[in-house]
Design an enzyme around this catalytic site. Structure first.
Site, PDB file in Angstrom:
ATOM      1  N   ASP A 203       0.573   7.647   1.877  1.00  0.00           N
ATOM      2  CA  ASP A 203       1.368   6.427   1.988  1.00  0.00           C
ATOM      3  C   ASP A 203       2.717   6.674   2.647  1.00  0.00           C
ATOM      4  OD1 ASP A 203       1.658   3.605   1.392  1.00  0.00           O
ATOM      5  OD2 ASP A 203       3.179   4.199  -0.059  1.00  0.00           O
ATOM      6  N   ARG A 204       3.166   7.942   2.696  1.00  0.00           N
ATOM      7  CA  ARG A 204       4.467   8.240   3.293  1.00  0.00           C
ATOM      8  C   ARG A 204       4.417   8.193   4.813  1.00  0.00           C
ATOM      9  NH1 ARG A 204       8.463   7.198  -0.123  1.00  0.00           N
ATOM     10  NH2 ARG A 204       8.048   8.138  -2.167  1.00  0.00           N
ATOM     11  N   LEU A 284       5.032  -2.760  -1.340  1.00  0.00           N
ATOM     12  CA  LEU A 284       5.650  -3.466  -0.218  1.00  0.00           C
ATOM     13  C   LEU A 284       5.987  -2.546   0.942  1.00  0.00           C
ATOM     14  CD1 LEU A 284       8.044  -5.848  -2.183  1.00  0.00           C
ATOM     15  CD2 LEU A 284       5.961  -6.475  -0.966  1.00  0.00           C
ATOM     16  N   ARG A 285       5.654  -1.244   0.816  1.00  0.00           N
ATOM     17  CA  ARG A 285       5.970  -0.337   1.916  1.00  0.00           C
ATOM     18  C   ARG A 285       5.228  -0.752   3.187  1.00  0.00           C
ATOM     19  NH1 ARG A 285       5.475   4.460  -0.368  1.00  0.00           N
ATOM     20  NH2 ARG A 285       7.710   4.803  -0.591  1.00  0.00           N
ATOM     21  N   ALA A 286       4.004  -1.241   3.061  1.00  0.00           N
ATOM     22  CA  ALA A 286       3.243  -1.653   4.240  1.00  0.00           C
ATOM     23  C   ALA A 286       3.947  -2.780   4.979  1.00  0.00           C
ATOM     24  CB  ALA A 286       1.837  -2.083   3.828  1.00  0.00           C
TER      25      ALA A 286
END
Length: 676
Positions: A203-204, A284-286
């Site tokens: 995910d990073r 919400l990173r996406a």
């Protein structure tokens, strides 16, 4: 190991970025990050030999130079120096420009090589504590590149996660306490067949791209032609592409200057959030990554407002690796669904046309190479169309379902099981182990892994008695201390599955496959290796050599056929051979044998002799015998193996991992009794 940055005019010639044939999406993803490092980096997934490393290393030649405080080892910006920089304060220091660095993190790097450590030379010579920066400091305001990132040890992954999340590195070790900025563009390459990434690290990465070698003969010929010319004369080849490289570098710099002027309209933002919600990504990173990528795309194309095309391309690069619900899902994006969501939330006002000029093929002849400009509308290199479809099974109308491989029951989360005692196996996340990469838990006399702080503490009380009169320390052999490290290891779980006619009942095979998938998922999370042997007909086959790739295991299991006689001895003999070879390859990894069978042997020799070869291996026998009358053949086999015997119907009620844990404890007790 990173090298000191050198002037581009004297640096060794890298293969030019613009000379790489094809791979439009990969080039675009790297350029997006070059324009806006805040996008968060790129993960490049693909088979070996697809120039993943070549194109990543070529990116460094295009990045604008950076202004740094003269003499600062941590690359502080002279306009906004880090107030906590270990080399600070920087009042009165001049400024200098240097090329942006590409720092490579080797898979086998040590923790102190990544984060930094006590400067041994100064500690011994001057008797002072001084910090020697690591690769995170060298990569600040540059690129940190990890080849085979999926093979990176977990303790290094944890450090990377911390630095990527906070934008700084904290070092608390060997009597040194240091904090310094560590903001970098993270680029990783990997071959999925060698195992997957931990979800936290996956995910990073802001964007992900799948690459594969082109199947077009003309493009393949052009790849070979250019590579041969480069190897013949790197300088001459670089000169051919120097003008195109300069144009790309100038365009990146111009896009960076334009970036603050780009406006993300409310309509475009609604499209971004609608797409992320429709694909059910976590957190919400996406949304943030997609928004930043869309803004960078608009700046790259010379616009000051984000368009729907920018949103579509950004989503196609930012979401595939975030929509995976579990490791068995192949990364991908349903582009027809993407278009539907974008159309549903489109701004009714007209968008300005994309008048970006078409790119030229560049020097060197051959087919035009449009990939460097990369509008981003092409399908990702090597990604299969319709990745969310059923693989064509629905198209086999009229096929006899009984002849199809049985699907697997749903995987479940197994309980944690560990091997008793302390091992020395490969780093993992399961059993306690003595590991050179674990956390330091103490020190002891020795020289294998020098614990400098403990050595200095041991030597300090004796300095006057040893006649020390000036700087430095007098160290004797009895002062030397080595670090005691405690970590976790992974295990090798080898399945031997009966796929003969007596096991062909779909209900039983569904349960068997569900149990194996559960342990595969657990192995992925805990860094075990898993292998799969099946036996049917007249022989046994190693359908999955020991691997850490959960996707490969799931694919082999899905296609597992059944039928024929039962060569049980052949399956056990193949298991003994696989374990023998694995012991030679990795003698410290402890195995567990899981035999899934009803115990029948209708072909080949008596399995007793084969079982004797595996008597020293921790084993579990899953008894798949069914019906009102049971012969107890699987229990008999378990007795020969010294294994725990578990009925198949008991696996669904509990957890295969729990059964394995209990079986290992039981096997250990029986082994102790036999030794007594």
């Amino acid at each position: 190991m990173s090298r000191p940055a050198t002037d581009r005019r004297t640096a060794p010639h890298r293969y030019p970025f613009s000379a790489v044939v094809g791979m439009a999406d990969l080039k675009l993803a790297l350029l997006i990050n070059a324009v806006s490092p805040g996008v968060g980096g790129v993960l490049v997934r693909g088979e070996k030999g697809t120039a993943k490393s070549t194109i990543v290393r070529a990116l460094a030649g295009l990045l604008p130079p950076v202004r740094v405080v003269a003499g600062c080892r941590f690359s502080c910006d002279p306009d906004a120096p880090d107030p906590g920089c270990p080399d600070g304060p920087h009042d009165g220091h001049g400024a200098e420009r240097r090329p942006a660095r590409l720092v490579e993190l080797p898979v086998g790097a040590s923790e102190d090589r990544l984060t930094g450590s006590l400067d041994i030379e100064r500690a011994l010579a001057e008797g002072v504590k001084a910090f020697e920066p690591g690769l995170l400091a060298a990569a600040h305001r540059g690129v940190l590149y990890v080849d085979e990132v999926n093979l990176l040890h977990d303790h290094l992954v944890d450090l990377l996660l911390d630095a990527a999340a906070m934008g700084e590195s904290h070092v608390e070790r060997e009597g040194v306490s240091v904090r310094h900025a560590a903001r970098f563009l993270l680029v990783g390459t990997m071959n999925p067949e060698e195992g997957e990434l931990r979800p936290q690290l996956l995910d990073r990465f802001g964007l992900t791209v799948e690459v594969a070698a082109t199947r077009d003969p003309d493009e393949r010929a052009e790849v070979v032609r250019r590579r041969l010319r480069f190897e013949e004369s790197p300088a001459a080849f670089a000169a051919e592409w120097a003008e195109r490289e300069a144009e790309l570098a100038a365009r990146i710099a111009a896009a960076r200057d334009r970036l603050p002027e780009v406006r993300l309209t409310d309509a475009a933002l609604r499209q971004i959030t609608a797409v992320c919600a429709a694909f059910e990504v976590d957190g919400l990173r996406a949304d943030l990554v997609t928004a930043r990528a869309a803004i960078a795309l608009a700046a790259w194309h010379g616009r000051t407002e984000v368009t729907a095309d920018d949103v579509r391309t950004a989503a196609r690069l930012a979401l595939p690796h975030r929509r995976r619900r579990d490791p068995f899902d192949a990364p991908g994006l349903d582009e027809s669904k993407l278009d539907e969501v974008l159309a549903e939330h489109a701004d009714p006002s007209p968008e300005p046309p994309d008048d970006d000029p078409p790119p030229s093929g560049g020097p060197g002849g051959g087919r035009p190479d449009a990939s460097a400009d990369a509008s981003g509308d092409a399908r990702p290199s090597g990604s299969p169309a319709g990745s969310e479809r059923d693989g064509g099974r629905s198209g086999r109308a009229g096929a006899d379902r009984e002849n199809e491989p049985a699907p697997a029951d749903a995987a479940y989360k197994p309980r944690l099981f560990t091997v008793p005692g302390t091992g020395t196996g490969a780093p993992g996340r399961r059993s306690k182990a003595r590991s050179p990469h674990g956390r330091v838990s103490g020190a002891r006399p020795g020289t294998r892994d020098l614990h400098l702080a403990a050595t200095l503490r041991a030597a300090a009380p004796h300095q006057r008695a040893r006649g020390r009169t000036g700087p430095g320390l007098v160290v004797a052999s009895e002062d030397l201390r080595e670090a005691v490290r405690e970590g976790r290891e992974g295990n090798l779980v080898l399945f031997v599955v009966d796929a003969s006619g007596s096991m062909a009942a779909r209900r039983r095979m569904r349960a068997v496959k569900g149990a194996v998938l559960s342990l595969l998922l657990d192995a992925y999370q805990r860094r075990d290796k898993v292998g799969l042997i099946t036996f049917r007909g007249r022989d046994a086959a190693l359908v999955l050599p020991p691997t850490s790739s959960v996707e490969a295991g799931a694919r082999r299991l899905e296609r597992l056929p059944t039928g024929g006689r039962t060569p049980l001895a052949a399956g056990l003999l193949r298991a003994a051979e696989v374990l023998r070879v694995e012991r030679l390859r990795d003698p410290s990894r402890r195995p567990l044998l899981v035999v899934v069978t009803d115990g029948r042997a209708t072909h080949g020799p008596d399995p007793a002799a084969a079982a004797a070869l595996l008597a020293d291996v921790a084993s579990v026998v899953v008894d798949c015998e069914s019906g009102p009358v049971r012969l107890g053949l699987a229990a008999e086999l378990g007795g020969r193996l010294g294994a725990e015997v578990v009925r198949l119907e008991d696996l669904a009620a509990g957890s295969l991992a729990g059964v394995v844990r209990d079986a290992r404890a039981s096997w250990r007790e029986r082994a102790l009794r036999r030794g007594a």
